[in-house]
Write a protein that holds these residues in place. Structure first.
Motif, PDB file in Angstrom:
ATOM      1  N   PHE A 104      24.538  31.099   5.178  1.00 43.94           N
ATOM      2  CA  PHE A 104      25.825  31.387   5.619  1.00 43.94           C
ATOM      3  C   PHE A 104      26.325  32.534   5.585  1.00 43.94           C
ATOM      4  O   PHE A 104      25.805  33.583   4.826  1.00 43.94           O
ATOM      5  N   ALA A 105      27.284  32.852   6.466  1.00 43.86           N
ATOM      6  CA  ALA A 105      27.551  34.354   6.702  1.00 43.86           C
ATOM      7  C   ALA A 105      28.313  35.072   5.578  1.00 43.86           C
ATOM      8  O   ALA A 105      28.338  36.290   5.550  1.00 43.86           O
ATOM      9  N   GLN A 106      28.949  34.286   5.072  1.00 47.76           N
ATOM     10  CA  GLN A 106      29.978  34.788   4.036  1.00 47.76           C
ATOM     11  C   GLN A 106      30.544  33.594   3.094  1.00 47.76           C
ATOM     12  O   GLN A 106      30.215  32.503   3.364  1.00 47.76           O
ATOM     13  N   ASP A 107      31.120  34.113   1.815  1.00 48.96           N
ATOM     14  CA  ASP A 107      31.474  33.126   0.838  1.00 48.96           C
ATOM     15  C   ASP A 107      32.366  31.799   1.632  1.00 48.96           C
ATOM     16  O   ASP A 107      32.293  30.917   1.074  1.00 48.96           O
ATOM     17  N   ALA A 108      33.183  32.336   2.192  1.00 49.49           N
ATOM     18  CA  ALA A 108      34.280  31.229   2.657  1.00 49.49           C
ATOM     19  C   ALA A 108      33.822  30.322   3.482  1.00 49.49           C
ATOM     20  O   ALA A 108      34.065  29.082   3.463  1.00 49.49           O
ATOM     21  N   SER A 109      32.733  30.669   4.239  1.00 50.03           N
ATOM     22  CA  SER A 109      32.055  29.477   5.306  1.00 50.03           C
ATOM     23  C   SER A 109      31.188  28.617   4.191  1.00 50.03           C
ATOM     24  O   SER A 109      31.116  27.312   4.443  1.00 50.03           O
ATOM     25  N   LEU A 110      30.580  29.062   3.041  1.00 55.06           N
ATOM     26  CA  LEU A 110      29.724  28.324   2.154  1.00 55.06           C
ATOM     27  C   LEU A 110      30.861  27.466   1.419  1.00 55.06           C
ATOM     28  O   LEU A 110      30.824  26.250   1.241  1.00 55.06           O
ATOM     29  N   GLY A 111      32.009  28.107   1.150  1.00 48.77           N
ATOM     30  CA  GLY A 111      32.796  27.379   0.317  1.00 48.77           C
ATOM     31  C   GLY A 111      33.431  26.290   1.346  1.00 48.77           C
ATOM     32  O   GLY A 111      33.513  25.202   0.725  1.00 48.77           O
ATOM     33  N   ALA A 112      33.882  26.484   2.681  1.00 42.37           N
ATOM     34  CA  ALA A 112      34.045  25.317   3.485  1.00 42.37           C
ATOM     35  C   ALA A 112      33.322  24.332   3.500  1.00 42.37           C
ATOM     36  O   ALA A 112      33.502  23.024   3.441  1.00 42.37           O
ATOM     37  N   ALA A 113      31.874  24.559   3.547  1.00 40.05           N
ATOM     38  CA  ALA A 113      30.938  23.361   3.864  1.00 40.05           C
ATOM     39  C   ALA A 113      30.974  22.621   2.180  1.00 40.05           C
ATOM     40  O   ALA A 113      30.717  21.482   2.513  1.00 40.05           O
ATOM     41  N   LEU A 114      30.941  23.311   1.156  1.00 35.79           N
ATOM     42  CA  LEU A 114      30.965  22.691  -0.028  1.00 35.79           C
ATOM     43  C   LEU A 114      31.974  21.885  -0.269  1.00 35.79           C
ATOM     44  O   LEU A 114      31.980  20.503  -0.753  1.00 35.79           O
ATOM     45  N   ALA A 115      33.369  22.044   0.144  1.00 39.57           N
ATOM     46  CA  ALA A 115      34.424  21.471   0.130  1.00 39.57           C
ATOM     47  C   ALA A 115      34.473  20.049   0.989  1.00 39.57           C
ATOM     48  O   ALA A 115      34.829  19.012   0.572  1.00 39.57           O
ATOM     49  N   THR A 116      33.796  20.326   2.391  1.00 40.59           N
ATOM     50  CA  THR A 116      33.838  19.051   3.107  1.00 40.59           C
ATOM     51  C   THR A 116      32.609  18.404   2.812  1.00 40.59           C
ATOM     52  O   THR A 116      33.186  16.871   3.011  1.00 40.59           O
ATOM     53  N   ARG A 117      31.611  18.694   2.159  1.00 41.91           N
ATOM     54  CA  ARG A 117      30.701  17.614   1.549  1.00 41.91           C
ATOM     55  C   ARG A 117      30.791  17.307   0.281  1.00 41.91           C
ATOM     56  O   ARG A 117      29.916  16.702  -0.336  1.00 41.91           O
ATOM     57  N   ARG A 118      31.482  17.604  -0.455  1.00 46.18           N
ATOM     58  CA  ARG A 118      31.962  17.183  -1.621  1.00 46.18           C
ATOM     59  C   ARG A 118      31.705  15.844  -2.336  1.00 46.18           C
ATOM     60  O   ARG A 118      30.762  15.841  -3.085  1.00 46.18           O
ATOM     61  N   PRO A 119      32.175  14.917  -1.585  1.00 44.97           N
ATOM     62  CA  PRO A 119      31.960  13.706  -1.687  1.00 44.97           C
ATOM     63  C   PRO A 119      30.449  13.197  -1.811  1.00 44.97           C
ATOM     64  O   PRO A 119      29.892  12.604  -2.894  1.00 44.97           O
ATOM     65  N   ALA A 120      29.924  13.718  -0.667  1.00 44.29           N
ATOM     66  CA  ALA A 120      28.373  13.120  -0.357  1.00 44.29           C
ATOM     67  C   ALA A 120      27.631  13.828  -1.456  1.00 44.29           C
ATOM     68  O   ALA A 120      26.378  13.327  -1.870  1.00 44.29           O
ATOM     69  N   LEU A 121      28.004  15.315  -1.678  1.00 48.90           N
ATOM     70  CA  LEU A 121      26.942  15.904  -2.695  1.00 48.90           C
ATOM     71  C   LEU A 121      27.187  15.377  -3.985  1.00 48.90           C
ATOM     72  O   LEU A 121      25.918  15.141  -4.784  1.00 48.90           O
ATOM     73  N   GLY A 122      28.364  14.921  -4.452  1.00 51.91           N
ATOM     74  CA  GLY A 122      28.311  14.262  -5.794  1.00 51.91           C
ATOM     75  C   GLY A 122      27.852  12.865  -5.829  1.00 51.91           C
ATOM     76  O   GLY A 122      26.995  12.683  -6.654  1.00 51.91           O
ATOM     77  N   ALA A 123      27.739  12.151  -4.729  1.00 52.92           N
ATOM     78  CA  ALA A 123      27.036  10.878  -4.740  1.00 52.92           C
ATOM     79  C   ALA A 123      25.423  10.946  -4.610  1.00 52.92           C
ATOM     80  O   ALA A 123      24.599  10.243  -5.442  1.00 52.92           O
ATOM     81  N   THR A 124      24.786  12.044  -3.916  1.00 52.84           N
ATOM     82  CA  THR A 124      23.639  12.280  -3.892  1.00 52.84           C
ATOM     83  C   THR A 124      23.278  12.847  -5.407  1.00 52.84           C
ATOM     84  O   THR A 124      21.962  12.626  -5.884  1.00 52.84           O
ATOM     85  N   VAL A 125      23.786  13.847  -6.010  1.00 51.42           N
ATOM     86  CA  VAL A 125      23.527  14.211  -7.392  1.00 51.42           C
ATOM     87  C   VAL A 125      23.583  13.038  -8.285  1.00 51.42           C
ATOM     88  O   VAL A 125      22.417  12.876  -8.993  1.00 51.42           O
ATOM     89  N   ALA A 126      24.284  12.053  -8.111  1.00 50.02           N
ATOM     90  CA  ALA A 126      24.275  11.003  -9.002  1.00 50.02           C
ATOM     91  C   ALA A 126      23.059  10.047  -8.922  1.00 50.02           C
ATOM     92  O   ALA A 126      22.657   9.653  -9.846  1.00 50.02           O
ATOM     93  N   ARG A 127      22.755  10.075  -7.691  1.00 52.59           N
ATOM     94  CA  ARG A 127      21.449   9.349  -7.450  1.00 52.59           C
ATOM     95  C   ARG A 127      20.118  10.035  -7.936  1.00 52.59           C
ATOM     96  O   ARG A 127      19.121   9.272  -8.345  1.00 52.59           O
ATOM     97  N   LEU A 128      20.134  11.220  -7.893  1.00 55.63           N
ATOM     98  CA  LEU A 128      19.164  11.975  -8.079  1.00 55.63           C
ATOM     99  C   LEU A 128      18.988  12.134  -9.598  1.00 55.63           C
ATOM    100  O   LEU A 128      18.011  12.573 -10.344  1.00 55.63           O
ATOM    101  N   ARG A 129      20.141  12.106 -10.360  1.00 54.58           N
ATOM    102  CA  ARG A 129      20.418  12.475 -12.008  1.00 54.58           C
ATOM    103  C   ARG A 129      19.326  11.841 -12.882  1.00 54.58           C
ATOM    104  O   ARG A 129      19.061  10.388 -12.561  1.00 54.58           O
ATOM    105  N   GLY A 130      18.443  12.275 -13.727  1.00 56.36           N
ATOM    106  CA  GLY A 130      17.562  11.720 -14.458  1.00 56.36           C
ATOM    107  C   GLY A 130      16.253  11.019 -13.801  1.00 56.36           C
ATOM    108  O   GLY A 130      15.590  10.413 -14.371  1.00 56.36           O
ATOM    109  N   ALA A 131      15.969  11.600 -12.296  1.00 61.08           N
ATOM    110  CA  ALA A 131      14.682  11.196 -11.730  1.00 61.08           C
ATOM    111  C   ALA A 131      14.066  12.598 -11.277  1.00 61.08           C
ATOM    112  O   ALA A 131      14.754  13.549 -10.993  1.00 61.08           O
ATOM    113  N   ARG A 132      12.656  12.332 -10.925  1.00 57.00           N
ATOM    114  CA  ARG A 132      11.859  13.433 -10.318  1.00 57.00           C
ATOM    115  C   ARG A 132      11.226  12.786  -9.285  1.00 57.00           C
ATOM    116  O   ARG A 132      10.917  11.632  -9.071  1.00 57.00           O
TER     117      ARG A 132
END
Length: 265
Positions: A104-132
């Motif tokens: 990412f070119a700067q903090d703001a662009s990374l922050g925007a991506a994190l905000a946009t993808r927040r629900p999907a990221l949370g769901a993925t983390v929940a699916r990965l939790r406790g597994a390898r």
């Protein structure tokens, strides 16, 4: 520029002490930063953090990176550095690894991506939790050439030749059917005890380095509580198919690269 290695959740205080001193480049420090720090207008309450390094655009700018990626030694060293960072917190956190060279070119662009993808990221983390992630590669020794003596020439030689060719074709078809059954049954058994599974493309010998034919290149996301049963199933498969020349190679545990969804795309 910001180089992003992974999204991290469930890490305890002091986890940063496990990170390597250098990241993707020599001298590039690795930071574990709360996701909300990159988007001050939309504070993040998900508990996610991000593994990042600051990197120069003289190396990771679009044109410069394209040139560097043409250097196999440079690329191999960077891939290993990326994996070292991602793997460092694997024993103490839930890791959502990102693709090599997520930039990412700067903090703001990374922050925007994190905000946009927040629900999907949370769901993925929940699916990965406790597994390898575990890898299983299945190899078969190359079938030996026929050692049957040649049919004698003379009367009936032509008929004998075609009979032998038919027998060889039938034997080859039977061997291929048995191999296909072994591969399908193995993947089905291991996938049935995993949260998720994927059969990756088979690798050529120059990549896997084995004097055998690869028949399965599987990846399996296995919950910690299911690992004993999963490994027992693998041992049973090894015993059941040993006589047919099957050899199973277990690798891992890995960060769950094959089960991360779309990441920050």
């Amino acid at each position: 520029m910001l180089y992003v290695y992974a999204i991290v959740a469930d890490h305890a205080a002091g986890a940063e002490a496990l990170l390597p001193a250098e990241g993707i480049l020599p001298g590039a420090a690795v930071r574990l930063v709360p996701a909300g720090a990159f988007h001050r207008q939309a504070p993040d309450a998900s508990g996610l953090s991000v593994l990042v390094s600051e990197v120069p655009d003289t190396v990771f700018g679009e044109e410069q990176l394209r040139a560097h990626l043409g250097d196999a030694d440079w690329t191999r060293a960077r891939i290993l550095a990326h994996q070292r960072v991602v793997s460092a917190l694997l024993p103490v956190a839930t890791i959502l690894p990102l693709k090599f060279c997520t930039l990412f070119a700067q903090d703001a662009s990374l922050g925007a991506a994190l905000a946009t993808r927040r629900p999907a990221l949370g769901a993925t983390v929940a699916r990965l939790r406790g597994a390898r992630e575990w890898g299983v590669k299945l190899f078969f020794a190359a079938p030996p050439r026929s050692t049957r003596p040649l049919e004698p020439v003379g009367a009936g030689a032509g008929l004998a030749f075609f009979r032998r060719k038919k027998e060889e074709q039938e034997a080859r078809a039977a061997a291929e059917a048995a191999l296909d059954h072994c591969v399908a049954a193995s993947h089905r058994r291991l996938a049935g005890l995993a949260r998720a599974a994927v059969a990756n493309p088979l690798q050529p010998p120059e990549l896997h380095g084995q004097a055998a034919v690869m028949a399965l290149n599987g990846a399996y996301l296995v919950a910690a509580e299911d690992e004993p049963a999963w490994r027992e199933a693998l041992a049973e498969l090894e015993q059941a198919h040993a006589a047919s020349g099957a050899r199973y190679v277990l690798t891992g545990p890995w960060a769950p690269y094959h089960f991360t969804g779309d990441g920050l795309v």
